[in-house]
Design a protein around this motif. Structure first.
Motif, short mmCIF file in Angstrom:
data_model
loop_
_atom_site.label_atom_id
_atom_site.label_comp_id
_atom_site.label_asym_id
_atom_site.label_seq_id
_atom_site.Cartn_x
_atom_site.Cartn_y
_atom_site.Cartn_z
N LEU A 158 -12.96 0.33 1.35
CA LEU A 158 -11.67 1.00 1.17
C LEU A 158 -11.34 1.87 2.39
N VAL A 215 -7.07 4.14 -2.38
CA VAL A 215 -5.88 3.39 -2.00
C VAL A 215 -4.98 3.28 -3.23
N ILE A 270 -0.51 -5.71 1.77
CA ILE A 270 -1.76 -6.48 1.76
C ILE A 270 -1.37 -7.96 1.73
N ILE A 281 -6.82 -10.78 0.46
CA ILE A 281 -8.12 -10.17 0.15
C ILE A 281 -9.09 -11.32 -0.11
N VAL A 301 -7.19 2.81 -6.61
CA VAL A 301 -8.52 2.25 -6.38
C VAL A 301 -9.34 3.31 -5.65
N LEU A 312 -2.04 1.09 -4.76
CA LEU A 312 -1.33 -0.18 -4.62
C LEU A 312 -0.17 -0.23 -5.60
N ILE A 333 0.87 -1.17 0.00
CA ILE A 333 0.00 0.00 0.00
C ILE A 333 0.91 1.22 0.00
N LEU A 386 -10.12 -3.65 -4.99
CA LEU A 386 -8.72 -3.85 -4.56
C LEU A 386 -8.16 -5.15 -5.12
N ASP A 387 -8.99 -6.20 -5.11
CA ASP A 387 -8.55 -7.51 -5.57
C ASP A 387 -8.23 -7.46 -7.06
N ARG A 404 -4.91 -5.76 -7.34
CA ARG A 404 -3.85 -6.63 -6.85
C ARG A 404 -3.50 -7.71 -7.88
#
Lengths: 396, 154
Positions: free
Chosen positions: A353, A218, A237, A240, A109, A220, A8, A92-93, A96
């Motif tokens: 988030l 966020v 992270i 998730i 995100v 990443l 992050i 987020l996933d 990622r």
């Protein structure tokens, strides 16, 4: 195991409130705050993932592109996620996965929402094949009514009291007092909760979270990119969890009017238990390793459910944890140090988030006025309508 | 000319002993409510045929609440001014928990988790076609005639 970690690099929020402005303006504020926090220029972002909002027209349906245009087209790849309350985790996933595949270096995100007053109602029009519409038409079943079913069950099964539920609000109100992004920053006494109107028995008005405007973002990046550029303060992270239920789902879930049949046997874990379990498994840690949790307290009683679903204690023991002060900052396992939804109200596509933003600040030691001392591992928990699990584990 | 008709077609029977109508997969026997068609949602079954099946009329309270404030549209209030009503989730012997309003005249004070409830059909609202009905749950302690006990509900 660090093989599937991502870093992050930065987090940012627009304060929660009832501002009545366009959701895009909130999203831009949060995005720019996260970029500034990371020390990354928007033009260096190569992927933007937006959390969809369903009550703000076409721009909300294509939130990723809407935010990209607002920040100024930079040619980044784009995606938009929708998973109701779990939207942020799914977004987020997505980011990622692209980073871990080596197909993206830096991802932004963003989730933002503008909400109407009062009960969240379904979209307009007659929709006889939509359970979210039918539950209002046929039963008058609002969201708080579902929260109330779970709350009442805790009372009849575990001996929980309305005073216990009120104490969750008292604790979270205290936690959020110094949080600059919280909408409600005021101490609440147990009597205030117990004297507020009953909305859906046994829940009072102050047991139930409001709906809010707000935005969270966020940034990443890969761990290699973070190390090369010295970004983010070492927060990673670790997991998730976006799991779906396992058939048969035998706990009544909003917005459904019935469960699946348990006649042929039931899974080892309920859906909500499986959400956290999948996150622990992916991170390679257990509940005993967790220092701090941000859970989805749509109602005060639901916070107690989540504590058990995350295996932070056994079923039926969450009230004891609460009464002991274990879930208060300074206790064994502080829950919702941000103040939770009790202090924020819910801004659906931003909320998961926002949980990650809070844990990032907690793990960096930057949660001024609400810091959980020495926090190194944090977990979030949340669930979106129609079978969306959401649990994120962060560690430094 | 007005008539009394269900607020939704094909979800429950009416008459002396009304019941919810579910679907039983002809391949794996799993029962679903509301009715379903086309494909079975049991992940280990590829069945595509269903037969209608009436669900048990009695079950046990899984949990309950009420609506102290008038729900938003598309809910249609039955009265003006609004009168709060109770809601119950009832677990049937088929292993399905079904939500419903609680019968007229009963409140949360009349119910506990585990209590036995029986399905009744009552008026939900009135529109230009007449009374529109819905299934509701009624505590059996208030039903005087003898009736069989459900098996397997907990």
């Amino acid at each position: 195991m660090t093989g599937n970690d991502v870093a992050i690099a930065g987090v940012g929020m627009h304060p929660w409130g009832k501002w009545g402005r366009n959701f895009v303006s909130y999203g831009v504020v949060a995005a720019r705050a996260a970029l500034a926090d990371a020390g990354i220029a928007w033009t260096d972002v190569d992927l933007i993932v937006g959390g969809e909002t369903v009550r703000n027209g076409y721009g909300g349906y294509v939130a990723g592109a809407t935010f990209a245009q607002a920040l100024g087209w930079n040619g980044a790849r784009v995606a938009t996620s929708y998973a109701a309350c779990a939207t942020g985790a799914q977004a987020l996933d997505t980011a990622r996965a692209r980073i871990l595949a080596g197909m993206s270096e830096v991802a932004l995100v963003v989730g933002a929402d503008t909400t109407p007053k009062g009960f969240l109602a379904p979209n307009a029009g007659e929709r006889w094949d939509d359970p979210d519409w039918l539950r209002f038409r046929l039963l008058g079943m609002t969201n708080p009514a579902y929260f109330a079913l779970y709350a009442r069950r805790r009372m009849d099964l575990y001996g929980a009291t309305q005073a216990d539920f009120a104490q969750v609000k008292v604790k979270n109100a205290k936690h959020g007092l110094a949080n600059p992004n919280a909408r409600y920053r005021k101490e609440v006494a147990a009597e205030d909760v117990l004297n507020s109107a009953i909305v859906a028995d046994p829940l009072h008005l102050l047991d139930i979270c409001a709906t809010s405007d707000g935005a969270a973002a966020v940034i990443l990046c890969s761990t290699a990119y973070a190390e090369k550029h010295g970004l983010g303060g070492g927060v990673r992270i670790k997991a998730i969890s976006t799991v779906t239920p396992t058939f048969p789902n035998t706990v009544i879930d909003m917005p459904l009017m019935s469960t699946e049949s348990s006649a042929g046997g039931v899974p080892e874990q309920t859906f909500k238990e499986s959400i956290g379990a999948a996150a622990y498994e992916e991170a390679g840690i257990g509940p005993e390793d967790v220092d701090v949790a941000e859970v989805y307290d749509l109602s005060t009683a639901l916070e107690l459910d989540w504590i058990e679903d995350l295996a932070l204690c056994k079923p039926g023991e969450a009230e004891q944890l609460l009464r002991n002060g274990d879930t208060t900052i300074g206790g064994r396992i502080p829950v919702n140090p941000s103040g939770g939804l009790a202090c924020f109200g819910e801004a659906v596509p931003a909320q998961a988030l926002a949980q990650v933003c809070e844990l990032t600040w907690q793990l960096r030691g930057q949660a001024e006025g609400r810091q959980v001392d020495g926090a190194r591992v944090g977990i979030t928990a949340n669930q979106g309508l129609f079978g969306h699990g959401s649990s994120v584990i962060l560690a430094r | 000319m007005t008539a009394t008709t269900p607020a939704i077609e094909g979800w429950f029977t009416t008459g002396e002993a009304p019941a919810l109508i579910g679907s039983r997969c002809t391949t794996c026997s799993t029962v679903f409510f509301p009715r379903t068609e086309g494909f079975c949602r049991n992940p280990t079954c590829d069945g595509e045929e269903f037969s209608d099946t009436e669900l048990s009329r009695r079950g046990r309270v899984w949990s309950y609440t009420d609506a102290q404030y008038q729900p938003p549209a598309p809910y249609i209030p039955a009265t003006d001014p609004y009168v709060p009503f109770a809601l119950a989730a009832v677990e049937l012997p088929e292993g399905i928990v079904v939500l419903g309003q609680v019968a007229d005249g009963f409140t949360v004070n009349d119910i506990k988790v585990g209590d036995e409830m029986e399905l009744v059909v009552e008026t939900l609202f009135v529109d230009e076609t007449g009374e529109r009905t819905i299934w509701r749950w009624k505590p059996t302690t208030w039903i005087t005639e003898p009736a069989e006990m459900p098996g397997g509900a907990s």
